[in-house]
Scaffold this motif. Structure first.
Motif, PDB file in Angstrom:
ATOM      1  N   GLY A 162      -9.691   3.845  -7.324  1.00  0.00           N
ATOM      2  CA  GLY A 162      -8.633   2.899  -8.974  1.00  0.00           C
ATOM      3  C   GLY A 162      -7.970   4.150  -9.742  1.00  0.00           C
ATOM      4  O   GLY A 162      -7.627   6.019  -9.349  1.00  0.00           O
ATOM      5  N   ILE A 163      -7.236   3.321 -10.440  1.00  0.00           N
ATOM      6  CA  ILE A 163      -5.709   4.265 -10.652  1.00  0.00           C
ATOM      7  C   ILE A 163      -5.907   5.680 -12.053  1.00  0.00           C
ATOM      8  O   ILE A 163      -5.601   6.477 -11.271  1.00  0.00           O
ATOM      9  CB  ILE A 163      -4.885   3.444 -11.479  1.00  0.00           C
ATOM     10  CG1 ILE A 163      -4.637   1.943  -9.973  1.00  0.00           C
ATOM     11  CG2 ILE A 163      -3.641   3.825 -12.162  1.00  0.00           C
ATOM     12  CD1 ILE A 163      -3.800   1.055 -11.210  1.00  0.00           C
ATOM     13  N   THR A 164      -7.066   5.239 -12.407  1.00  0.00           N
ATOM     14  CA  THR A 164      -7.515   6.263 -13.807  1.00  0.00           C
ATOM     15  C   THR A 164      -7.826   7.327 -13.157  1.00  0.00           C
ATOM     16  O   THR A 164      -7.396   8.625 -13.500  1.00  0.00           O
ATOM     17  CB  THR A 164      -8.128   5.953 -15.300  1.00  0.00           C
ATOM     18  OG1 THR A 164      -7.816   3.901 -14.570  1.00  0.00           O
ATOM     19  CG2 THR A 164      -7.652   6.455 -16.016  1.00  0.00           C
TER      20      THR A 164
ATOM     21  N   SER B  69      -0.314  -2.690  -7.658  1.00  0.00           N
ATOM     22  CA  SER B  69      -1.390  -2.866  -8.355  1.00  0.00           C
ATOM     23  C   SER B  69      -1.629  -4.017  -9.192  1.00  0.00           C
ATOM     24  O   SER B  69      -0.147  -4.372  -9.660  1.00  0.00           O
ATOM     25  CB  SER B  69      -2.468  -2.372  -8.639  1.00  0.00           C
ATOM     26  OG  SER B  69      -2.350  -1.640  -9.704  1.00  0.00           O
TER      27      SER B  69
ATOM     28  N   LYS C 111      -5.621   4.599   0.193  1.00  0.00           N
ATOM     29  CA  LYS C 111      -6.625   3.806   2.050  1.00  0.00           C
ATOM     30  C   LYS C 111      -5.880   4.119   2.746  1.00  0.00           C
ATOM     31  O   LYS C 111      -6.789   3.433   3.653  1.00  0.00           O
ATOM     32  CB  LYS C 111      -6.976   2.656   0.976  1.00  0.00           C
ATOM     33  CG  LYS C 111      -8.786   2.954   0.414  1.00  0.00           C
ATOM     34  CD  LYS C 111      -8.933   1.283   0.021  1.00  0.00           C
ATOM     35  CE  LYS C 111      -8.405  -0.081  -0.606  1.00  0.00           C
ATOM     36  NZ  LYS C 111      -8.580  -0.811  -0.620  1.00  0.00           N
TER      37      LYS C 111
ATOM     38  N   GLU D  21      -4.307  -7.199   2.478  1.00  0.00           N
ATOM     39  CA  GLU D  21      -4.548  -6.114   2.597  1.00  0.00           C
ATOM     40  C   GLU D  21      -4.876  -5.469   3.682  1.00  0.00           C
ATOM     41  O   GLU D  21      -4.814  -5.923   4.954  1.00  0.00           O
ATOM     42  CB  GLU D  21      -5.584  -5.065   1.908  1.00  0.00           C
ATOM     43  CG  GLU D  21      -5.511  -4.922   0.558  1.00  0.00           C
ATOM     44  CD  GLU D  21      -6.359  -4.366  -0.384  1.00  0.00           C
ATOM     45  OE1 GLU D  21      -6.551  -3.328  -1.298  1.00  0.00           O
ATOM     46  OE2 GLU D  21      -7.748  -3.715   0.512  1.00  0.00           O
TER      47      GLU D  21
ATOM     48  N   GLY E  84      -1.124   1.918  -6.393  1.00  0.00           N
ATOM     49  CA  GLY E  84      -1.238   1.817  -7.774  1.00  0.00           C
ATOM     50  C   GLY E  84       0.421   0.649  -8.057  1.00  0.00           C
ATOM     51  O   GLY E  84       0.121   0.701  -8.836  1.00  0.00           O
TER      52      GLY E  84
ATOM     53  N   MET F 160       0.834  -1.021   0.461  1.00  0.00           N
ATOM     54  CA  MET F 160      -0.062  -0.224   0.001  1.00  0.00           C
ATOM     55  C   MET F 160       1.252   1.488   0.492  1.00  0.00           C
ATOM     56  O   MET F 160       0.525   2.580  -0.643  1.00  0.00           O
ATOM     57  CB  MET F 160      -0.881   0.413   1.034  1.00  0.00           C
ATOM     58  CG  MET F 160      -2.423  -1.567   1.648  1.00  0.00           C
ATOM     59  SD  MET F 160      -2.829  -1.006   0.139  1.00  0.00           S
ATOM     60  CE  MET F 160      -4.227  -0.247   0.726  1.00  0.00           C
TER      61      MET F 160
HETATM   62  C1  FAD Z   1      -3.869  -4.949  -4.318  1.00  0.00           C
HETATM   63  C2  FAD Z   1      -4.440  -3.524  -4.822  1.00  0.00           C
HETATM   64  C3  FAD Z   1      -4.557  -3.983  -6.283  1.00  0.00           C
HETATM   65  C4  FAD Z   1      -5.584  -2.825  -7.440  1.00  0.00           C
HETATM   66  N1  FAD Z   1      -4.946  -3.025  -8.461  1.00  0.00           N
HETATM   67  C5  FAD Z   1      -6.261  -1.812  -9.260  1.00  0.00           C
HETATM   68  C6  FAD Z   1      -5.958  -1.263 -10.544  1.00  0.00           C
HETATM   69  O1  FAD Z   1      -6.063  -3.032 -11.062  1.00  0.00           O
HETATM   70  N2  FAD Z   1      -6.827  -0.907 -11.480  1.00  0.00           N
HETATM   71  C7  FAD Z   1      -7.104   0.137 -10.727  1.00  0.00           C
HETATM   72  O2  FAD Z   1      -7.708   1.092 -11.136  1.00  0.00           O
HETATM   73  N3  FAD Z   1      -7.013   0.757  -9.485  1.00  0.00           N
HETATM   74  C8  FAD Z   1      -6.544  -0.817  -8.759  1.00  0.00           C
HETATM   75  N4  FAD Z   1      -6.098  -0.660  -7.437  1.00  0.00           N
HETATM   76  C9  FAD Z   1      -6.600   0.700  -6.386  1.00  0.00           C
HETATM   77  C10 FAD Z   1      -6.010   1.133  -6.895  1.00  0.00           C
HETATM   78  O3  FAD Z   1      -4.160   1.383  -6.247  1.00  0.00           O
HETATM   79  C11 FAD Z   1      -5.949   2.647  -5.760  1.00  0.00           C
HETATM   80  O4  FAD Z   1      -7.380   3.178  -6.413  1.00  0.00           O
HETATM   81  C12 FAD Z   1      -5.246   3.956  -6.565  1.00  0.00           C
HETATM   82  O5  FAD Z   1      -3.726   3.881  -5.700  1.00  0.00           O
HETATM   83  C13 FAD Z   1      -5.472   5.506  -4.825  1.00  0.00           C
HETATM   84  O6  FAD Z   1      -4.499   6.352  -5.495  1.00  0.00           O
HETATM   85  P1  FAD Z   1      -4.151   7.499  -4.465  1.00  0.00           P
HETATM   86  O7  FAD Z   1      -3.514   8.259  -4.636  1.00  0.00           O
HETATM   87  O8  FAD Z   1      -5.769   7.995  -3.831  1.00  0.00           O
HETATM   88  O9  FAD Z   1      -3.611   6.665  -3.467  1.00  0.00           O
HETATM   89  P2  FAD Z   1      -2.317   5.076  -3.025  1.00  0.00           P
HETATM   90  O10 FAD Z   1      -1.714   5.265  -4.471  1.00  0.00           O
HETATM   91  O11 FAD Z   1      -2.727   4.520  -2.347  1.00  0.00           O
HETATM   92  O12 FAD Z   1      -1.300   6.125  -2.442  1.00  0.00           O
HETATM   93  C14 FAD Z   1      -1.336   6.808  -1.245  1.00  0.00           C
HETATM   94  C15 FAD Z   1       0.419   7.325  -0.520  1.00  0.00           C
HETATM   95  O13 FAD Z   1       0.068   7.869   0.373  1.00  0.00           O
HETATM   96  C16 FAD Z   1       1.280   7.384   1.863  1.00  0.00           C
HETATM   97  N5  FAD Z   1       0.498   7.727   3.296  1.00  0.00           N
HETATM   98  C17 FAD Z   1      -0.435   7.555   3.136  1.00  0.00           C
HETATM   99  N6  FAD Z   1      -0.764   8.402   4.657  1.00  0.00           N
HETATM  100  C18 FAD Z   1       0.564   8.693   4.616  1.00  0.00           C
HETATM  101  C19 FAD Z   1       0.788  10.084   6.220  1.00  0.00           C
HETATM  102  N7  FAD Z   1       0.206  10.142   7.051  1.00  0.00           N
HETATM  103  N8  FAD Z   1       1.693  10.854   5.483  1.00  0.00           N
HETATM  104  C20 FAD Z   1       2.649  10.280   4.827  1.00  0.00           C
HETATM  105  N9  FAD Z   1       2.299   9.346   3.775  1.00  0.00           N
HETATM  106  C21 FAD Z   1       1.466   8.602   3.793  1.00  0.00           C
HETATM  107  C22 FAD Z   1       1.015   5.966   1.417  1.00  0.00           C
HETATM  108  O14 FAD Z   1       2.016   5.447   1.858  1.00  0.00           O
HETATM  109  C23 FAD Z   1       0.885   5.913  -0.163  1.00  0.00           C
HETATM  110  O15 FAD Z   1       2.135   5.865  -0.877  1.00  0.00           O
HETATM  111  C24 FAD Z   1      -5.466  -1.335  -6.259  1.00  0.00           C
HETATM  112  C25 FAD Z   1      -4.859  -1.555  -4.806  1.00  0.00           C
HETATM  113  C26 FAD Z   1      -4.440  -2.527  -4.536  1.00  0.00           C
HETATM  114  C27 FAD Z   1      -3.883  -2.476  -2.929  1.00  0.00           C
END
Ligand code: FAD
Length: 452
Positions: free
Chosen positions: A415-417, A57, A189, A262, A54, A47
């Motif tokens: 999701g990623i996009t 993932s 998350k 997770e 992402g 995570m």
């Molecule tokens: C196993 C898995 C498979 C997945 N597969 C897909 C897929 O195939 N396609 C898709 O669209 N989505 C997929 N997802 C969901 C997708 O990864 C997420 O929706 C997306 O990454 C969210 O992006 P974000 O930037 O909001 O958060 P994230 O990518 O989760 O990044 C958040 C970042 O914030 C950091 N962080 C959190 N709290 C703190 C804090 N207090 N201080 C400092 N840093 C902090 C974390 O270390 C992390 O690096 C998957 C998720 C998982 C867990």
């Protein structure tokens, strides 16, 4: 010089920084993440770190305005598609072999799934976990080369929106802080609790949310091949409008498909991912059967209580009617889970809502005749939808603190996009601001003429 602090080097934060850098943004950009840089990040760190969840993932980049959370509601459908294009292009741009990013684009619902299920039709690009690591490294190098400062393995533990300070707790270091002019909050998350705390403390107005809970289903791929040939990431769905319930298959992984545990709030729930490299092939398929339940009071607390009931000695549960055993992770260990001999715990955790999941599986057995009982489920799969703070739709800034922008899963993405697109959208707004300020300096009467 404007200082932009981005909390979270996830998909949203990284896309925001990239948009700024690509457009020669003049301020300082600092990205703070509690995880590791892409060179040191370990596979079990699912995570956190470069590209967040992402980055480890399955890398399925969905391309539709009704998939992956909220985007069109802020910017309209046309802009949403254009923002998603930018994110997909970034993944290709930093890909060592962009020609290997495949697109699946089903155009019609196959007859054999009717009348039991509908199939959502939308394009999806598939990157695969192993290439994501390489993309993460190339992307990171690009941002560092262009002056972005990364602060790794450092948790942001508090933010004072009034004094504009983000307080950090680097491992083994004394408490410190970063001042900011603009804050982009993209903690995903893994930071959902943190977002919730801030929302409560600052009494941020929020939008109502639904419960999203279910199981991760796993079976040999051959049973689903007919549908996979039509759509790699198939989304079977059904709705019970009168009950406020809808179900969908979610995040399908094939060929080299692995279930991942997770960790959220000290509990274990399940998800899945797939590798591209043939050496990982296990000919399995896994996907979530995710149920959206509307109208539950305090959906977040309800989901957490249900997840807690599905834990046994620190892990979630696995059930198979045909004595299938939990599978191995891509690292070769068994998925952390406790085997149970019925689906009863699901009823105990979510009550009669479990019957919808049961029916969904029964109907899959009818639609995919070779499936029979050759399946297993990992319980639970959950999407905690944090209370969504109310934001200004034109730049995703908090209605009460206009220099604080919420993006990605911390806002309303799933999701990623969409997460990346929200980050890009905020960056575009900052660039307009920057451009605006510059023009006012040069041409004081500019403000009279510009339309926003
Ligand atoms: C196993 C898995 C498979 C997945 N597969 C897909 C897929 O195939 N396609 C898709 O669209 N989505 C997929 N997802 C969901 C997708 O990864 C997420 O929706 C997306 O990454 C969210 O992006 P974000 O930037 O909001 O958060 P994230 O990518 O989760 O990044 C958040 C970042 O914030 C950091 N962080 C959190 N709290 C703190 C804090 N207090 N201080 C400092 N840093 C902090 C974390 O270390 C992390 O690096 C998957 C998720 C998982 C867990």
């Amino acid at each position: 010089m404007t200082k932009v602090v981005i909390v979270g080097a996830g998909v949203a934060g990284i896309n925001a920084a990239t948009k700024l850098v690509d457009n020669n943004f003049e301020g300082n950009i600092v990205i703070i993440d509690m995880g590791k840089n892409p060179y040191d990040r370990l596979p079990e760190e699912v995570m956190t770190g470069m590209l967040g969840a992402g980055g480890w993932s399955d890398g399925k980049l969905t391309y539709h305005t009704s998939i992956g959370g909220q985007l069109s509601k802020y910017c309209g459908d046309e802009k949403a598609m254009e923002l998603m294009d930018q994110v997909i292009n970034n993944f290709k741009r930093f890909h060592p072999k962009p020609e290997e990013v495949q697109c699946s684009n089903p155009v019609a619902e196959p007859d054999f799934i009717k009348p039991y299920f509908g199939l959502r039709l939308f394009p999806v690009w598939h990157v695969g976990t192993d290439y994501l690591h390489e993309i993460g490294k190339n992307w990171y190098d690009y941002l560092v080369d262009n002056g972005v400062e990364f602060v790794w393995e450092t948790k942001v533990v508090d933010i004072n929106f009034e004094t504009q300070q983000a307080f950090i707790e680097p491992e083994g270091q004394p408490y410190g802080y970063f001042n900011y002019d603009t804050l982009i909050f993209g903690v995903g998350k893994s930071g959902i609790d943190f977002g919730k705390q801030l929302a409560e403390r600052y009494e941020l107005p929020t939008e109502p949310k639904s419960v999203q809970i279910g199981v991760r289903f796993e079976a040999p791929q051959k049973h689903f091949q007919k549908l996979i040939d039509v759509s790699y990431d198939f989304k079977l769905y059904r709705k019970y409008d009168d009950k406020g319930v809808s179900l969908r298959s979610f995040c399908t992984n094939n060929n080299a498909a692995y279930v991942a545990a997770e960790h959220t709030y000290g509990d274990i729930s399940y998800n899945g991912h797939a590798k591209k490299d043939e050496s990982y092939r296990n000919d399995m398929t896994n996907f979530g059967i995710l149920m959206e339940i509307r109208g539950i009071d305090k959906p977040f607390d309800w989901s957490r209580a249900a997840v807690e009931k599905l834990q046994h000695e620190g892990v979630g549960l696995f059930y198979s009617p045909s004595q299938r055993v939990p599978s191995k992770t891509s690292e070769g260990d068994y998925v952390k889970t406790h085997v149970v001999n019925s689906m009863d715990p699901l009823w105990e955790a979510i009550g009669d809502y479990a019957s919808y999941i049961h029916e969904f599986i029964e109907d899959m057995e009818k639609v995919f005749p070779t499936l029979g009982k050759d399946w297993g489920i990992y319980m639970p799969e959950v999407k905690y939808l944090s209370p969504e703070p109310l934001v200004n739709y034109e730049d995703l800034s908090l209605t009460r603190f206009p220099n604080v922008h919420f993006v990605g899963d911390a806002l309303s993405a799933r999701g990623i996009t969409v997460s990346g697109a929200q980050g890009t959208y905020v960056a575009e707004a900052l660039l307009i601001d920057e451009d605006h300020k510059e023009k006012i300096k040069k041409y004081p009467d500019f403000i009279e003429n510009i339309e926003f």
